[in-house]
Design a protein around this motif. Structure first.
Motif, mmCIF file in Angstrom:
data_model
loop_
_atom_site.group_PDB
_atom_site.id
_atom_site.type_symbol
_atom_site.label_atom_id
_atom_site.label_comp_id
_atom_site.label_asym_id
_atom_site.label_seq_id
_atom_site.Cartn_x
_atom_site.Cartn_y
_atom_site.Cartn_z
ATOM 1 N N LYS A 79 0.829 -1.210 0.000
ATOM 2 C CA LYS A 79 0.000 0.000 0.000
ATOM 3 C C LYS A 79 0.865 1.262 0.000
ATOM 4 N N GLU A 80 1.927 1.254 0.800
ATOM 5 C CA GLU A 80 2.773 2.447 0.938
ATOM 6 C C GLU A 80 4.047 2.366 0.096
ATOM 7 N N ASN A 81 4.171 1.280 -0.692
ATOM 8 C CA ASN A 81 5.333 1.107 -1.560
ATOM 9 C C ASN A 81 6.647 1.176 -0.767
ATOM 10 N N ILE A 82 6.726 0.354 0.269
ATOM 11 C CA ILE A 82 7.891 0.338 1.158
ATOM 12 C C ILE A 82 8.760 -0.873 0.801
ATOM 13 N N PRO A 83 10.036 -0.640 0.481
ATOM 14 C CA PRO A 83 10.916 -1.769 0.129
ATOM 15 C C PRO A 83 11.252 -2.606 1.360
#
Length: 190
Positions: A79-83
């Motif tokens: 959802k937050e595009n966190i690697p």
């Protein structure tokens, strides 16, 4: 702005409040309180947001129950595009003495069902995890009762400084990265 997902593992519900298995929740509650933010009931978990020197931190307490934590982690990472390099999972650990902290950049789940589920759902064991020692003073066959048991006042006194140190580790992880943070904190005796 760089984003980070900081996950504290535990079980939702008042009956699990202040139990050893909810130590990850306790760390995030303390961190959120110190940051002046609070948790909102969102998809797959209670979520709070804060920032540290230009980095945005999403604090997640999954409501999926411990053994299905991976679903919440995957959802919020997507959802937050966190690697995955910006994922830190805080978990209780029976193999460490009460209050001892151990930060690792990857590794096995060590028999912890929450970590095992995360690893299986996100498809890697290469994510940072902060293990918080809960001790193992239980009789054989009583492990479940131990991890689901509540801390007593004396144990909370021992644990309190470690919960604050865990907050410093979260900040350092977001600002300096896993290697520097491990070098700074892993050698310290709690």
């Amino acid at each position: 702005m760089e984003k980070f997902l900081i996950v504290g593992l535990g079980n939702p519900g008042d009956e699990y409040d202040k139990t050893r298995h909810n130590t990850g929740f306790m760390v995030l509650d303390s961190f959120a309180n110190d940051a002046g933010t609070s948790f909102a009931d969102k998809r797959y978990g209670f979520v709070a947001e804060t920032s540290v020197k230009g980095r945005k931190l999403f604090l997640l307490k999954p409501t999926t129950f411990m053994n299905l934590s991976g679903n919440a982690v995957r959802y919020w990472m997507n959802k937050e595009n966190i690697p995955v390099e910006h994922l830190l999972v805080i978990v209780d650990d029976l193999s460490l003495p009460l209050g001892n902290l151990r930060l690792k950049g990857s590794g096995s789940n060590g028999g912890h069902n929450g970590l095992g589920n995360i690893q299986s759902v996100i498809g890697t064991q290469k994510y940072a995890r902060l293990r918080v020692g809960i001790g193992n003073e239980f009789q054989r066959g009583m492990q479940v009762e131990w991890v689901l048991g509540k801390y007593n006042a004396e144990e909370m006194q021992t644990l309190a400084p470690s919960i604050k140190t865990a907050g410093e580790i979260i900040k350092s992880f977001a600002l300096a990265g896993i290697d520097i943070t491990m070098n700074q904190f892993n050698h310290k005796k709690q």
